[in-house]
Scaffold this motif. Structure first.
Motif, PDB file in Angstrom:
ATOM      1  N   ARG A  31      39.395  32.530  31.990  1.00  0.00           N
ATOM      2  CA  ARG A  31      40.909  31.130  31.717  1.00  0.00           C
ATOM      3  C   ARG A  31      40.686  30.459  32.393  1.00  0.00           C
ATOM      4  O   ARG A  31      41.621  29.463  32.182  1.00  0.00           O
ATOM      5  CB  ARG A  31      41.570  32.538  31.526  1.00  0.00           C
ATOM      6  N   TYR A  32      40.512  30.334  33.542  1.00  0.00           N
ATOM      7  CA  TYR A  32      40.387  29.715  34.789  1.00  0.00           C
ATOM      8  C   TYR A  32      38.318  28.878  35.103  1.00  0.00           C
ATOM      9  O   TYR A  32      37.750  30.088  35.147  1.00  0.00           O
ATOM     10  CB  TYR A  32      40.807  29.843  35.624  1.00  0.00           C
ATOM     11  N   VAL A  33      38.457  27.786  35.804  1.00  0.00           N
ATOM     12  CA  VAL A  33      37.065  27.360  36.705  1.00  0.00           C
ATOM     13  C   VAL A  33      37.451  26.643  37.202  1.00  0.00           C
ATOM     14  O   VAL A  33      38.404  25.760  37.669  1.00  0.00           O
ATOM     15  CB  VAL A  33      36.672  26.299  35.815  1.00  0.00           C
ATOM     16  N   CYS A  34      36.813  26.433  38.320  1.00  0.00           N
ATOM     17  CA  CYS A  34      36.993  26.476  40.156  1.00  0.00           C
ATOM     18  C   CYS A  34      36.604  25.097  40.130  1.00  0.00           C
ATOM     19  O   CYS A  34      35.006  24.583  39.609  1.00  0.00           O
ATOM     20  CB  CYS A  34      36.637  26.447  40.999  1.00  0.00           C
ATOM     21  N   LYS A  35      37.489  23.924  40.207  1.00  0.00           N
ATOM     22  CA  LYS A  35      37.006  22.334  40.115  1.00  0.00           C
ATOM     23  C   LYS A  35      36.138  22.413  41.321  1.00  0.00           C
ATOM     24  O   LYS A  35      35.516  20.995  40.870  1.00  0.00           O
ATOM     25  CB  LYS A  35      37.624  21.617  40.450  1.00  0.00           C
ATOM     26  N   LYS A  36      36.313  22.384  42.426  1.00  0.00           N
ATOM     27  CA  LYS A  36      35.452  23.102  43.196  1.00  0.00           C
ATOM     28  C   LYS A  36      33.736  22.950  43.304  1.00  0.00           C
ATOM     29  O   LYS A  36      32.525  22.720  43.661  1.00  0.00           O
ATOM     30  CB  LYS A  36      35.464  23.142  44.926  1.00  0.00           C
ATOM     31  N   CYS A  37      32.963  24.532  42.724  1.00  0.00           N
ATOM     32  CA  CYS A  37      32.399  25.022  42.716  1.00  0.00           C
ATOM     33  C   CYS A  37      31.460  25.831  41.658  1.00  0.00           C
ATOM     34  O   CYS A  37      31.038  26.190  41.584  1.00  0.00           O
ATOM     35  CB  CYS A  37      32.447  26.769  43.617  1.00  0.00           C
ATOM     36  N   GLY A  38      32.870  25.549  40.323  1.00  0.00           N
ATOM     37  CA  GLY A  38      32.154  26.084  39.021  1.00  0.00           C
ATOM     38  C   GLY A  38      32.516  27.101  38.761  1.00  0.00           C
ATOM     39  O   GLY A  38      31.825  27.558  37.710  1.00  0.00           O
ATOM     40  N   ARG A  39      32.906  28.069  39.356  1.00  0.00           N
ATOM     41  CA  ARG A  39      32.875  29.446  39.395  1.00  0.00           C
ATOM     42  C   ARG A  39      33.974  29.779  38.438  1.00  0.00           C
ATOM     43  O   ARG A  39      35.181  29.058  38.710  1.00  0.00           O
ATOM     44  CB  ARG A  39      33.044  30.036  41.053  1.00  0.00           C
ATOM     45  N   ALA A  40      33.979  30.713  37.573  1.00  0.00           N
ATOM     46  CA  ALA A  40      35.077  31.040  36.580  1.00  0.00           C
ATOM     47  C   ALA A  40      36.073  31.958  36.589  1.00  0.00           C
ATOM     48  O   ALA A  40      35.042  33.449  37.232  1.00  0.00           O
ATOM     49  CB  ALA A  40      34.334  31.010  35.352  1.00  0.00           C
ATOM     50  N   ALA A  41      37.203  32.678  36.320  1.00  0.00           N
ATOM     51  CA  ALA A  41      37.494  33.895  36.654  1.00  0.00           C
ATOM     52  C   ALA A  41      38.620  34.131  35.552  1.00  0.00           C
ATOM     53  O   ALA A  41      38.745  33.443  35.323  1.00  0.00           O
ATOM     54  CB  ALA A  41      37.893  33.695  37.829  1.00  0.00           C
ATOM     55  N   LYS A  42      39.186  35.104  35.089  1.00  0.00           N
ATOM     56  CA  LYS A  42      40.514  35.430  34.458  1.00  0.00           C
ATOM     57  C   LYS A  42      41.585  34.787  35.195  1.00  0.00           C
ATOM     58  O   LYS A  42      42.529  34.519  34.251  1.00  0.00           O
ATOM     59  CB  LYS A  42      39.942  37.276  34.273  1.00  0.00           C
ATOM     60  N   LYS A  43      41.255  35.330  36.919  1.00  0.00           N
ATOM     61  CA  LYS A  43      42.929  34.539  37.055  1.00  0.00           C
ATOM     62  C   LYS A  43      42.775  33.316  38.185  1.00  0.00           C
ATOM     63  O   LYS A  43      41.717  33.454  38.906  1.00  0.00           O
ATOM     64  CB  LYS A  43      43.453  35.906  37.750  1.00  0.00           C
ATOM     65  N   GLU A  44      43.758  33.161  38.267  1.00  0.00           N
ATOM     66  CA  GLU A  44      43.539  31.119  39.073  1.00  0.00           C
ATOM     67  C   GLU A  44      43.403  32.002  40.939  1.00  0.00           C
ATOM     68  O   GLU A  44      42.247  31.370  41.304  1.00  0.00           O
ATOM     69  CB  GLU A  44      44.832  30.304  38.676  1.00  0.00           C
ATOM     70  N   GLU A  45      44.540  33.180  41.040  1.00  0.00           N
ATOM     71  CA  GLU A  45      43.887  33.219  42.037  1.00  0.00           C
ATOM     72  C   GLU A  45      42.261  33.800  42.519  1.00  0.00           C
ATOM     73  O   GLU A  45      42.843  33.480  43.986  1.00  0.00           O
ATOM     74  CB  GLU A  45      44.842  34.687  41.943  1.00  0.00           C
ATOM     75  N   HIS A  46      41.740  34.424  42.066  1.00  0.00           N
ATOM     76  CA  HIS A  46      40.004  34.113  43.103  1.00  0.00           C
ATOM     77  C   HIS A  46      39.549  32.937  42.813  1.00  0.00           C
ATOM     78  O   HIS A  46      38.731  33.369  42.986  1.00  0.00           O
ATOM     79  CB  HIS A  46      39.800  35.460  41.112  1.00  0.00           C
ATOM     80  N   LEU A  47      40.228  31.919  42.324  1.00  0.00           N
ATOM     81  CA  LEU A  47      39.711  30.400  42.890  1.00  0.00           C
ATOM     82  C   LEU A  47      40.189  29.809  43.837  1.00  0.00           C
ATOM     83  O   LEU A  47      41.357  30.114  44.242  1.00  0.00           O
ATOM     84  CB  LEU A  47      39.194  30.497  41.326  1.00  0.00           C
ATOM     85  N   CYS A  48      39.269  29.035  44.065  1.00  0.00           N
ATOM     86  CA  CYS A  48      40.052  28.278  44.885  1.00  0.00           C
ATOM     87  C   CYS A  48      40.582  26.641  44.655  1.00  0.00           C
ATOM     88  O   CYS A  48      41.851  26.041  45.175  1.00  0.00           O
ATOM     89  CB  CYS A  48      39.822  27.983  46.575  1.00  0.00           C
ATOM     90  N   LYS A  49      39.910  26.464  43.594  1.00  0.00           N
ATOM     91  CA  LYS A  49      40.633  25.358  42.849  1.00  0.00           C
ATOM     92  C   LYS A  49      40.951  25.083  41.342  1.00  0.00           C
ATOM     93  O   LYS A  49      40.442  24.503  40.655  1.00  0.00           O
ATOM     94  CB  LYS A  49      39.926  24.178  43.953  1.00  0.00           C
ATOM     95  N   PRO A  50      41.187  26.277  41.319  1.00  0.00           N
ATOM     96  CA  PRO A  50      41.290  26.550  39.553  1.00  0.00           C
ATOM     97  C   PRO A  50      41.563  25.902  38.758  1.00  0.00           C
ATOM     98  O   PRO A  50      42.850  25.083  39.050  1.00  0.00           O
ATOM     99  CB  PRO A  50      42.028  27.682  39.570  1.00  0.00           C
ATOM    100  N   GLU A  51      41.151  25.296  37.442  1.00  0.00           N
ATOM    101  CA  GLU A  51      41.476  24.788  36.188  1.00  0.00           C
ATOM    102  C   GLU A  51      41.111  25.501  34.886  1.00  0.00           C
ATOM    103  O   GLU A  51      40.899  25.637  34.893  1.00  0.00           O
ATOM    104  CB  GLU A  51      40.568  23.101  36.325  1.00  0.00           C
ATOM    105  N   PRO A  52      43.032  25.116  34.307  1.00  0.00           N
ATOM    106  CA  PRO A  52      42.487  26.426  32.802  1.00  0.00           C
ATOM    107  C   PRO A  52      41.466  25.780  31.799  1.00  0.00           C
ATOM    108  O   PRO A  52      41.392  24.548  32.010  1.00  0.00           O
ATOM    109  CB  PRO A  52      43.631  26.148  32.190  1.00  0.00           C
ATOM    110  N   LEU A  53      40.983  26.663  31.663  1.00  0.00           N
ATOM    111  CA  LEU A  53      39.707  26.253  30.818  1.00  0.00           C
ATOM    112  C   LEU A  53      40.203  25.632  28.598  1.00  0.00           C
ATOM    113  O   LEU A  53      39.831  24.779  28.995  1.00  0.00           O
ATOM    114  CB  LEU A  53      38.730  27.596  30.271  1.00  0.00           C
TER     115      LEU A  53
END
Length: 58
Positions: A31-53
């Motif tokens: 549901r989220y993608v990291c604006k820094k590295c491009g990784r994706a995850a279900k929860k924003e807490e797993h990413l350093c700079k999350p952005e909703p997909l």
């Protein structure tokens, strides 16, 4: 620092290899993608700079 206390963005290749089962849970139905590295995850807490997909403005 263990894998539970750092974001997916900070995992190195050995952590990915050793924790593949956990990784699959984290990235399933992203549901989220990291604006820094491009990784994706279900929860924003797993990413350093999350952005909703589903954000409408790109």
């Amino acid at each position: 620092m263990g894998k539970d206390s750092k974001t997916l963005c900070k995992w190195d290749k050995d952590e990915i290899k050793d924790n593949l089962k956990e990784l699959k849970k984290i990235v399933a139905e992203p549901r989220y993608v990291c604006k820094k590295c491009g990784r994706a995850a279900k929860k924003e807490e797993h990413l350093c700079k999350p952005e909703p997909l589903d954000k409408k403005d790109g």
